[in-house]
Design a protein around this motif. Structure first.
Motif: not given
Length: 121
Positions: A31-54
């Motif tokens: 569960a912890l690894l999966t949650r960390q994967a979601i959070e890392a993917s979110l960071t990657d996504l928003w860093t590219r598309r909207s750094p303020g949201v990141a």
């Protein structure tokens, strides 16, 4: 650096029985690894598309997923998965650990998000 894909592979390995010495802790670790994967993917996504949201908390980033082009239903499933994964990571003696079926569903959702992040804009 550990990538979201690495975290998801590790979580899948735990769910698939790769943690014989974990004595029941495997489900919370997955569960912890999966949650960390979601959070890392979110960071990657928003860093590219909207750094303020990141820079916002994960809960806000998840709410904003439809604005990034993610299907509304998938975004809702991810918000739910992140919330239950967060709860599973905060162990209380009276809590029942997540089942392998639940974990597999949440890993699938995290994998979908990772695919969206890896796809070209």
């Amino acid at each position: 650096m550990t990538t979201p894909a690495d975290l998801l592979r590790a979580a899948e390995g735990l769910v698939g029985g790769g943690a014989s010495g974990a004595k029941g802790a495997w489900s919370r670790a997955a569960a912890l690894l999966t949650r960390q994967a979601i959070e890392a993917s979110l960071t990657d996504l928003w860093t590219r598309r909207s750094p303020g949201v990141a820079r916002c908390p994960a809960r806000i980033q998840l709410i904003c997923l439809p604005a990034a082009g993610l299907d509304t239903e998938v975004a809702q499933q991810l918000r739910h998965a992140w919330a239950v994964l967060s709860a599973a990571c905060h162990h209380h003696t009276y809590d029942v650990a997540p089942s392998s079926h639940e974990l597999r569903e949440w890993i699938r959702g995290a994998t979908r998000l990772h695919r969206v992040v890896c796809s070209p804009d």
